[in-house]
Design a protein around this motif. Structure first.
Motif, PDB file in Angstrom:
ATOM      1  N   PHE A   8       0.793  -1.234   0.000  1.00 16.84           N
ATOM      2  CA  PHE A   8       0.000   0.000   0.000  1.00 16.84           C
ATOM      3  C   PHE A   8       0.827   1.288   0.000  1.00 16.84           C
ATOM      4  O   PHE A   8       0.419   2.274  -0.615  1.00 16.84           O
ATOM      5  CB  PHE A   8      -0.912   0.045   1.236  1.00 16.84           C
ATOM      6  CG  PHE A   8      -1.878  -1.102   1.322  1.00 16.84           C
ATOM      7  CD1 PHE A   8      -2.964  -1.174   0.451  1.00 16.84           C
ATOM      8  CD2 PHE A   8      -1.713  -2.106   2.264  1.00 16.84           C
ATOM      9  CE1 PHE A   8      -3.866  -2.231   0.527  1.00 16.84           C
ATOM     10  CE2 PHE A   8      -2.611  -3.165   2.347  1.00 16.84           C
ATOM     11  CZ  PHE A   8      -3.692  -3.229   1.473  1.00 16.84           C
ATOM     12  N   GLY A   9       1.934   1.293   0.727  1.00 15.49           N
ATOM     13  CA  GLY A   9       2.676   2.546   0.907  1.00 15.49           C
ATOM     14  C   GLY A   9       3.496   2.903  -0.322  1.00 15.49           C
ATOM     15  O   GLY A   9       3.446   4.031  -0.826  1.00 15.49           O
ATOM     16  N   MET A  23      -7.471  -1.447  -2.791  1.00 21.09           N
ATOM     17  CA  MET A  23      -7.698   0.015  -2.777  1.00 21.09           C
ATOM     18  C   MET A  23      -8.887   0.377  -3.659  1.00 21.09           C
ATOM     19  O   MET A  23      -9.705   1.224  -3.295  1.00 21.09           O
ATOM     20  CB  MET A  23      -6.452   0.746  -3.308  1.00 21.09           C
ATOM     21  CG  MET A  23      -5.241   0.727  -2.407  1.00 21.09           C
ATOM     22  SD  MET A  23      -3.913   1.670  -3.215  1.00 21.09           S
ATOM     23  CE  MET A  23      -2.513   0.598  -2.973  1.00 21.09           C
ATOM     24  N   ASN A  27     -11.540   2.109  -1.212  1.00 23.10           N
ATOM     25  CA  ASN A  27     -11.323   3.542  -1.030  1.00 23.10           C
ATOM     26  C   ASN A  27     -12.169   4.418  -1.948  1.00 23.10           C
ATOM     27  O   ASN A  27     -12.016   5.636  -1.961  1.00 23.10           O
ATOM     28  CB  ASN A  27      -9.836   3.875  -1.236  1.00 23.10           C
ATOM     29  CG  ASN A  27      -8.972   3.165  -0.203  1.00 23.10           C
ATOM     30  OD1 ASN A  27      -9.476   2.743   0.833  1.00 23.10           O
ATOM     31  ND2 ASN A  27      -7.691   3.013  -0.490  1.00 23.10           N
ATOM     32  N   GLU A  31     -12.475   8.591  -2.426  1.00 17.05           N
ATOM     33  CA  GLU A  31     -12.131   9.246  -3.702  1.00 17.05           C
ATOM     34  C   GLU A  31     -13.318  10.098  -4.163  1.00 17.05           C
ATOM     35  O   GLU A  31     -13.144  11.232  -4.603  1.00 17.05           O
ATOM     36  CB  GLU A  31     -11.796   8.200  -4.780  1.00 17.05           C
ATOM     37  CG  GLU A  31     -10.647   7.258  -4.431  1.00 17.05           C
ATOM     38  CD  GLU A  31      -9.269   7.858  -4.692  1.00 17.05           C
ATOM     39  OE1 GLU A  31      -9.176   9.056  -5.006  1.00 17.05           O
ATOM     40  OE2 GLU A  31      -8.284   7.104  -4.559  1.00 17.05           O
ATOM     41  N   GLY A  50      -0.563  10.983  -5.275  1.00 21.69           N
ATOM     42  CA  GLY A  50      -0.690   9.625  -4.739  1.00 21.69           C
ATOM     43  C   GLY A  50      -1.959   8.942  -5.208  1.00 21.69           C
ATOM     44  O   GLY A  50      -2.677   8.331  -4.422  1.00 21.69           O
ATOM     45  N   GLY A  52      -2.577   6.240  -6.758  1.00 20.59           N
ATOM     46  CA  GLY A  52      -2.718   4.783  -6.697  1.00 20.59           C
ATOM     47  C   GLY A  52      -3.298   4.240  -8.000  1.00 20.59           C
ATOM     48  O   GLY A  52      -2.944   4.696  -9.095  1.00 20.59           O
ATOM     49  N   ASP A  74       2.425  10.110  -8.860  1.00 18.83           N
ATOM     50  CA  ASP A  74       2.580   9.009  -7.908  1.00 18.83           C
ATOM     51  C   ASP A  74       4.004   8.468  -8.091  1.00 18.83           C
ATOM     52  O   ASP A  74       4.452   8.293  -9.227  1.00 18.83           O
ATOM     53  CB  ASP A  74       1.545   7.904  -8.189  1.00 18.83           C
ATOM     54  CG  ASP A  74       1.388   6.956  -7.003  1.00 18.83           C
ATOM     55  OD1 ASP A  74       0.289   6.924  -6.408  1.00 18.83           O
ATOM     56  OD2 ASP A  74       2.396   6.271  -6.643  1.00 18.83           O
ATOM     57  N   MET A  79       1.708   1.748  -9.788  1.00 19.50           N
ATOM     58  CA  MET A  79       0.445   2.490  -9.689  1.00 19.50           C
ATOM     59  C   MET A  79       0.230   3.342 -10.932  1.00 19.50           C
ATOM     60  O   MET A  79      -0.891   3.466 -11.427  1.00 19.50           O
ATOM     61  CB  MET A  79       0.433   3.373  -8.421  1.00 19.50           C
ATOM     62  CG  MET A  79       0.377   2.600  -7.124  1.00 19.50           C
ATOM     63  SD  MET A  79      -1.092   1.543  -6.991  1.00 19.50           S
ATOM     64  CE  MET A  79      -0.354  -0.067  -7.179  1.00 19.50           C
ATOM     65  N   ALA A 103       3.942  14.325  -3.312  1.00 14.30           N
ATOM     66  CA  ALA A 103       3.354  15.563  -2.796  1.00 14.30           C
ATOM     67  C   ALA A 103       4.446  16.610  -2.559  1.00 14.30           C
ATOM     68  O   ALA A 103       4.211  17.802  -2.705  1.00 14.30           O
ATOM     69  CB  ALA A 103       2.603  15.275  -1.498  1.00 14.30           C
ATOM     70  N   GLU A 104       5.646  16.157  -2.214  1.00 16.51           N
ATOM     71  CA  GLU A 104       6.725  17.092  -1.920  1.00 16.51           C
ATOM     72  C   GLU A 104       7.363  17.648  -3.178  1.00 16.51           C
ATOM     73  O   GLU A 104       8.042  18.675  -3.158  1.00 16.51           O
ATOM     74  CB  GLU A 104       7.823  16.402  -1.093  1.00 16.51           C
ATOM     75  CG  GLU A 104       7.367  15.762   0.192  1.00 16.51           C
ATOM     76  CD  GLU A 104       6.950  14.294   0.023  1.00 16.51           C
ATOM     77  OE1 GLU A 104       6.197  13.974  -0.924  1.00 16.51           O
ATOM     78  OE2 GLU A 104       7.394  13.468   0.842  1.00 16.51           O
ATOM     79  N   VAL A 119      -5.782  11.350  -1.377  1.00 19.45           N
ATOM     80  CA  VAL A 119      -6.567  10.316  -0.696  1.00 19.45           C
ATOM     81  C   VAL A 119      -5.606   9.230  -0.188  1.00 19.45           C
ATOM     82  O   VAL A 119      -4.920   8.567  -0.967  1.00 19.45           O
ATOM     83  CB  VAL A 119      -7.620   9.704  -1.650  1.00 19.45           C
ATOM     84  CG1 VAL A 119      -8.411   8.602  -0.956  1.00 19.45           C
ATOM     85  CG2 VAL A 119      -8.563  10.782  -2.165  1.00 19.45           C
ATOM     86  N   ASN A 120      -5.567   9.089   1.119  1.00 20.41           N
ATOM     87  CA  ASN A 120      -4.792   8.021   1.763  1.00 20.41           C
ATOM     88  C   ASN A 120      -3.314   8.024   1.410  1.00 20.41           C
ATOM     89  O   ASN A 120      -2.719   6.976   1.151  1.00 20.41           O
ATOM     90  CB  ASN A 120      -5.413   6.651   1.433  1.00 20.41           C
ATOM     91  CG  ASN A 120      -6.768   6.486   2.074  1.00 20.41           C
ATOM     92  OD1 ASN A 120      -6.984   6.930   3.206  1.00 20.41           O
ATOM     93  ND2 ASN A 120      -7.709   5.895   1.359  1.00 20.41           N
ATOM     94  N   ASN A 121      -2.710   9.206   1.416  1.00 26.40           N
ATOM     95  CA  ASN A 121      -1.246   9.219   1.273  1.00 26.40           C
ATOM     96  C   ASN A 121      -0.538  10.271   2.114  1.00 26.40           C
ATOM     97  O   ASN A 121       0.692  10.293   2.143  1.00 26.40           O
ATOM     98  CB  ASN A 121      -0.831   9.333  -0.208  1.00 26.40           C
ATOM     99  CG  ASN A 121      -1.503  10.499  -0.897  1.00 26.40           C
ATOM    100  OD1 ASN A 121      -1.242  11.657  -0.583  1.00 26.40           O
ATOM    101  ND2 ASN A 121      -2.391  10.186  -1.841  1.00 26.40           N
TER     102      ASN A 121
HETATM  103  C1  LIG Z   1      -2.513   3.664   0.175  1.00 22.55           C
HETATM  104  S1  LIG Z   1      -2.174   4.175  -1.476  1.00 22.55           S
HETATM  105  C2  LIG Z   1      -3.590   5.214  -1.811  1.00 22.55           C
HETATM  106  C3  LIG Z   1      -3.962   5.251  -3.253  1.00 22.55           C
HETATM  107  C4  LIG Z   1      -5.346   5.850  -3.575  1.00 22.55           C
HETATM  108  N1  LIG Z   1      -5.345   7.294  -3.444  1.00 22.55           N
HETATM  109  C5  LIG Z   1      -6.415   5.233  -2.718  1.00 22.55           C
HETATM  110  O1  LIG Z   1      -6.810   5.811  -1.701  1.00 22.55           O
HETATM  111  O2  LIG Z   1      -6.843   4.109  -3.049  1.00 22.55           O
HETATM  112  C6  LIG Z   1      -0.861   5.339  -1.253  1.00 22.55           C
HETATM  113  C7  LIG Z   1      -0.325   5.910  -2.561  1.00 22.55           C
HETATM  114  O3  LIG Z   1       0.536   7.004  -2.276  1.00 22.55           O
HETATM  115  C8  LIG Z   1       1.691   6.914  -3.069  1.00 22.55           C
HETATM  116  N2  LIG Z   1       2.781   7.643  -2.375  1.00 22.55           N
HETATM  117  C9  LIG Z   1       3.827   7.146  -1.679  1.00 22.55           C
HETATM  118  N3  LIG Z   1       4.603   8.167  -1.213  1.00 22.55           N
HETATM  119  C10 LIG Z   1       3.991   9.326  -1.619  1.00 22.55           C
HETATM  120  C11 LIG Z   1       4.290  10.710  -1.454  1.00 22.55           C
HETATM  121  N4  LIG Z   1       5.368  11.119  -0.764  1.00 22.55           N
HETATM  122  N5  LIG Z   1       3.485  11.624  -2.029  1.00 22.55           N
HETATM  123  C12 LIG Z   1       2.382  11.224  -2.723  1.00 22.55           C
HETATM  124  N6  LIG Z   1       2.040   9.935  -2.906  1.00 22.55           N
HETATM  125  C13 LIG Z   1       2.837   8.985  -2.364  1.00 22.55           C
HETATM  126  C14 LIG Z   1       1.920   5.421  -3.239  1.00 22.55           C
HETATM  127  O4  LIG Z   1       2.724   5.136  -4.357  1.00 22.55           O
HETATM  128  C15 LIG Z   1       0.492   4.904  -3.368  1.00 22.55           C
HETATM  129  O5  LIG Z   1       0.049   4.894  -4.708  1.00 22.55           O
END
Ligand SMILES: C[S@@+](CC[C@H](N)C(=O)[O-])C[C@H]1O[C@@H](n2cnc3c(N)ncnc32)[C@H](O)[C@@H]1O
Length: 196
Positions: A8-9, A23, A27, A31, A50, A52, A74, A79, A103-104, A119-121
């Motif tokens: 997931f991460g 996901m 999720n 979304e 992110g 996904g 992403d 993904m 995001a950074e 969403v979830n990141n």
């Molecule tokens: C748990 S998944 C969530 C995906 C989707 N948004 C969902 O909720 O089903 C986390 C996603 O964040 C991405 N991710 C990892 N590090 C990140 C970062 N620093 N900034 C943005 N996205 C990141 C991962 O590659 C992955 O696709």
């Protein structure tokens, strides 16, 4: 913890594919909520960080038609591959564009989008750097919408408020949305001021 990160991460390999399938099913509610909250309309420009497997990208592309644009970033090649399959039509039409990024470090020009969705990141970011980058790419008066499962957020929800405020966001709202089969969703809504 490592297995969760692979699924997931930072999804990769067969476990990442399994994580993506979970996901997509688990999720979609968040979304949908994020797209609805972002006040999108025809010609809106949206950044989805992110993304996904890309469920939110398709929804955002529908919300900005006609004439809008959705950028997805992403860091996971898997993904991006799965999202590209899900959004093939929208990519071919030039509405959705996918890139490696976080995001950074989104790679987007300053003040170039009307809304940012996450969403979830947020638990995976370097939060001060992430909030500062998303503030930079939003146009003045643009919206940031974040939702994340409470059980994966490694800090109290108030910490998100503090980090967003430090980056310059205003009009902050947070909520905790109960869900039937999962921990509550922590939600954050914030705005870049009109004059900065
Ligand atoms: C748990 S998944 C969530 C995906 C989707 N948004 C969902 O909720 O089903 C986390 C996603 O964040 C991405 N991710 C990892 N590090 C990140 C970062 N620093 N900034 C943005 N996205 C990141 C991962 O590659 C992955 O696709």
């Amino acid at each position: 913890m490592r297995l969760l990160d692979v699924a997931f991460g930072h999804p990769r390999g067969p476990l990442g594919r399994l994580g993506a399938a979970l996901m997509v099913r688990g999720n979609v509610e968040q979304e949908t909520w994020a797209v609805e909250q972002a006040q999108l309309h025809a010609r809106s420009r949206v950044l989805v960080v992110g993304h996904g497997p890309g469920v939110g990208l398709v929804q955002a592309a529908t919300a900005v038609a006609p004439g809008g644009h959705v950028t997805g970033v992403d860091p996971s090649p898997l993904m991006r591959e799965l999202a590209a399959i899900r959004c093939a039509e929208q990519i071919a039409a030039g509405v959705v564009e996918l890139r490696g990024g976080t995001a950074e470090n989104t790679g987007c020009p300053g003040a170039s989008v009307d809304a940012v969705l996450s969403v979830n990141n947020v638990m995976l970011w370097d939060r001060p750097a992430g909030f500062a980058e998303l503030f930079r790419v939003l146009r003045p008066d643009g919206w940031l919408v974040i939702t994340v499962h409470r059980h994966v957020l490694d800090v109290p929800p108030d910490r998100l408020l503090a980090d967003a405020t430090a980056a310059g966001f205003i009009d902050l709202q947070t909520s905790l949305r109960p869900r039937k089969r999962n921990s509550p969703a922590v939600e954050l809504f914030a705005r870049r001021p009109a004059n900065r």
